[in-house]
Design an enzyme around this catalytic site. Structure first.
Site: not given
Length: 316
Positions: A189, A260
């Protein structure tokens, strides 16, 4: 009650005790009176576990911590009901400071360097991960590596994941990300900046970044690239397709934890058996839901579900 899903393990070698507050104006050489202080157990993997919990799931958070700040960190995690395993270290856990300037709406973030891990300490962290590995599930390695930890720490975890039939998800940057990709992982990511640094192309535009992500997938470094574009949304790249989603319109209060939250929601939905497209939509909604909350607060399930309704991935 947690919903049934494949097991999820998060790994945070360099957690931070998040301290957040506000002041009318940030000025040099001045004593700035602050508002109420908030403390949260932060750091990539732990934040992912907190988001998984907020969305009705369950995970185990493995992290390294020590000193008085480490004890405070552990107490905060226990208070939130996060299942965790702490690997004790000699040095104190770092802190990070977030200050909201109320007169302008600007946010100032100060991230301290983490404690140095000795070889026995980072090896103890690896052992703890191996002991609790989510066989057939997901292991999320997230955040920066502390001083003393080898660049290939996440790559070593990826190797263990392969041995256990688990899918390794990596959210980091620099040499640690490059080493993990050499080993091969399920999903990464990166942000725009992190992917540009990885491929050595400082001025690459969005189309170029998507092509770089396709190249990573094509050579077997990873199966999925979830590229976050900040306020512009995100792109999900696999061997078969590239999907894009814009960011839902929200009034942004704090960017802390948005990435996150994106990752936590995405991994949880995959663990629940959802498609990549559905998981991607949840991730984008969760990132935006967190950005709409103040300081270091993380997304709530009802907000994620509401924001998901208006999202539909398009092929790029």
């Amino acid at each position: 009650m947690a919903l049934a899903h494949l097991p999820i393990l998060t790994v945070t070698p360099n957690p931070a005790l998040d301290v957040s507050t506000s002041t009318p104006r940030v000025m040099p050489e001045s004593k700035m009176r602050c508002g109420p202080t908030r403390l949260d157990p932060g750091g990539g993997g732990v934040n992912v576990s907190r988001v998984v919990r907020n969305l009705g799931g369950h995970s185990l958070a493995v992290y390294a911590a020590g000193g008085p700040t480490g004890q405070a960190y552990r107490q905060l995690l226990d208070r939130e009901g996060i299942a965790s395993r702490m690997v004790g270290i000699a040095d104190a856990t770092r802190e990070s400071f977030t200050v909201d300037e109320t007169s302008t709406g600007e946010q100032f973030r100060f991230v301290l360097q983490g404690p140095e891990l000795s070889e026995p300490e980072w090896r103890a962290l690896l052992s703890a991960v191996a002991d609790d590995f989510p066989v057939g599930g997901f292991v999320v390695t997230s955040g920066s590596l502390p001083p003393g930890a080898p660049d290939d720490l996440y790559a070593q975890i990826a190797r263990i994941a392969r041995e256990h039939g688990s899918r390794c998800v990596v959210d980091t940057s620099g040499d640690a990300l490059a080493a993990a990709l050499e080993e091969g992982v399920f999903l990464i990511k990166p942000s725009k900046r992190e992917l540009r640094e990885l491929v050595g192309a400082a001025e690459t535009d969005e189309i170029g970044l998507i092509e770089a992500a396709r190249e990573l997938v094509g050579r077997g470094s990873c199966e999925v690239v979830a590229l976050t574009l900040g306020g512009s949304g995100a792109v999900l790249v696999t061997a078969d397709e590239a999907l894009r989603l814009p960011t839902p319109h929200v009034e942004v209060q704090s960017a802390v934890g948005a990435g996150d939250s994106f990752l936590g929601a995405l991994v949880l939905r995959l663990a629940q058996g959802r498609s990549l497209g559905e998981a991607f939509r949840s991730g984008v909604a969760a990132g935006s839901a967190t950005a709409a909350l103040p300081a270091t607060d993380l997304c709530r399930a009802e907000d994620v579900e509401r924001l998901e309704q208006g999202l539909e991935p398009v092929t790029v």
